[in-house]
Design an enzyme around this catalytic site. Sequence first.
Site, short mmCIF file in Angstrom:
data_model
loop_
_atom_site.label_atom_id
_atom_site.label_comp_id
_atom_site.label_asym_id
_atom_site.label_seq_id
_atom_site.Cartn_x
_atom_site.Cartn_y
_atom_site.Cartn_z
NE ARG A 151 -3.40 -2.09 3.06
CZ ARG A 151 -2.98 -3.52 3.44
NH1 ARG A 151 -1.87 -3.61 3.75
NH2 ARG A 151 -4.05 -4.33 3.60
CE LYS A 178 -6.22 -1.64 5.49
NZ LYS A 178 -7.70 -2.17 5.01
CG HIS A 250 -5.05 0.57 -2.96
ND1 HIS A 250 -4.01 1.22 -2.33
CD2 HIS A 250 -5.88 0.34 -2.14
CE1 HIS A 250 -4.13 0.80 -0.95
NE2 HIS A 250 -5.29 0.47 -0.90
NE ARG A 253 -3.08 -3.70 -1.35
CZ ARG A 253 -2.63 -4.57 -0.43
NH1 ARG A 253 -1.18 -4.61 -0.29
NH2 ARG A 253 -3.46 -5.10 0.42
CG HIS A 276 -5.86 -9.12 1.40
ND1 HIS A 276 -5.83 -9.54 -0.14
CD2 HIS A 276 -5.69 -7.77 1.28
CE1 HIS A 276 -5.91 -8.55 -0.68
NE2 HIS A 276 -5.93 -7.42 0.00
CE1 TYR A 285 -6.53 -6.74 -6.85
CE2 TYR A 285 -6.62 -8.03 -4.99
CZ TYR A 285 -6.46 -6.88 -5.52
OH TYR A 285 -6.24 -5.53 -4.84
#
Length: 309
Positions: A151, A178, A250, A253, A276, A285
């Site tokens: 990110r 995160k 993004h 990414r 993730h 994706y």
Amino acid sequence: MAELRRELERYLRHVAIERGRSTHTVAAYRRDLTAFLATAERAGVTGPAGLTSELVQEHARSLRSGERPQAASSVARALSSIRGFTRFLLEEGVLESDPAAEVAAPKLPSRLPKALTIEQVQALLDATEGDEPARLRDRALLELLYATGARVSEAVALNVDDLLGEDGTVDVVRLFGKGGKQRIVPVGSYARAALDAYLVRGRPLLSARGRATPALFLGVRGARLSRQNAWLIIRAAGERAHLGVELSPHSMRHSFATHLLQGGADVRVVQELLGHASVATTQIYTRVTADALRDVYVTAHPRARAGSA
């Protein structure tokens, strides 16, 4: 109402300290929940016991149809913030039941990530060519974003010490996602070369313009590059490349993930590389690549089109 505001401050401290949410995320929670408490105050609610599912539903309706109607995505985000708050109050014994648990969020349209083609990525990278310190930095930043799927916020948070390897060679990068979750991602040869050029010929000159900092990517004044400036770098490169598509922070990414899956990578490996928490997030994706394969099939196969003999 004073009691509710105290509970709000306690919740925000909880998500900031114990759950490690970023200042940006905590600020978003504060905005959403302050608006919710304003609705509660107008309804005459004086304490947590007055928080009901009807109140939550009324607040959602006011967001959708008030003087400044909000998009479904904004309403869904606000409800998510409220659920986090009421769940916290339930777990802390302040509430006996969760008033937001049964309130349905508005349905959102399915948004597939927009990936660039490999040729568009190459054009974007070529648009950062140059020997000036800022251009060396820009090339290293974009190469790193595409090579690792980081990110933008993760890339600008990097320190030089997060580039890991032996004998001065960058083999992997340590990213913090995160909640401060750490992951190690390999760095390809093109990104490695761009980083080496920046570290040797670009960063020292930028660093000399400011105070000493461990930050990897520096701005023109020698301080850590901001997320906003990193996005401006991406957008400016896109304009120079004349891509004819809309970029987002993004874009690299999304392209990283899509191109890996198109190349045969396992979705769980891509999940780990992207950081993730759930493979379900990564599987969006696979829908992108399946759609691309379907388009090629319909275009190329002689009996895939209507009216074929």
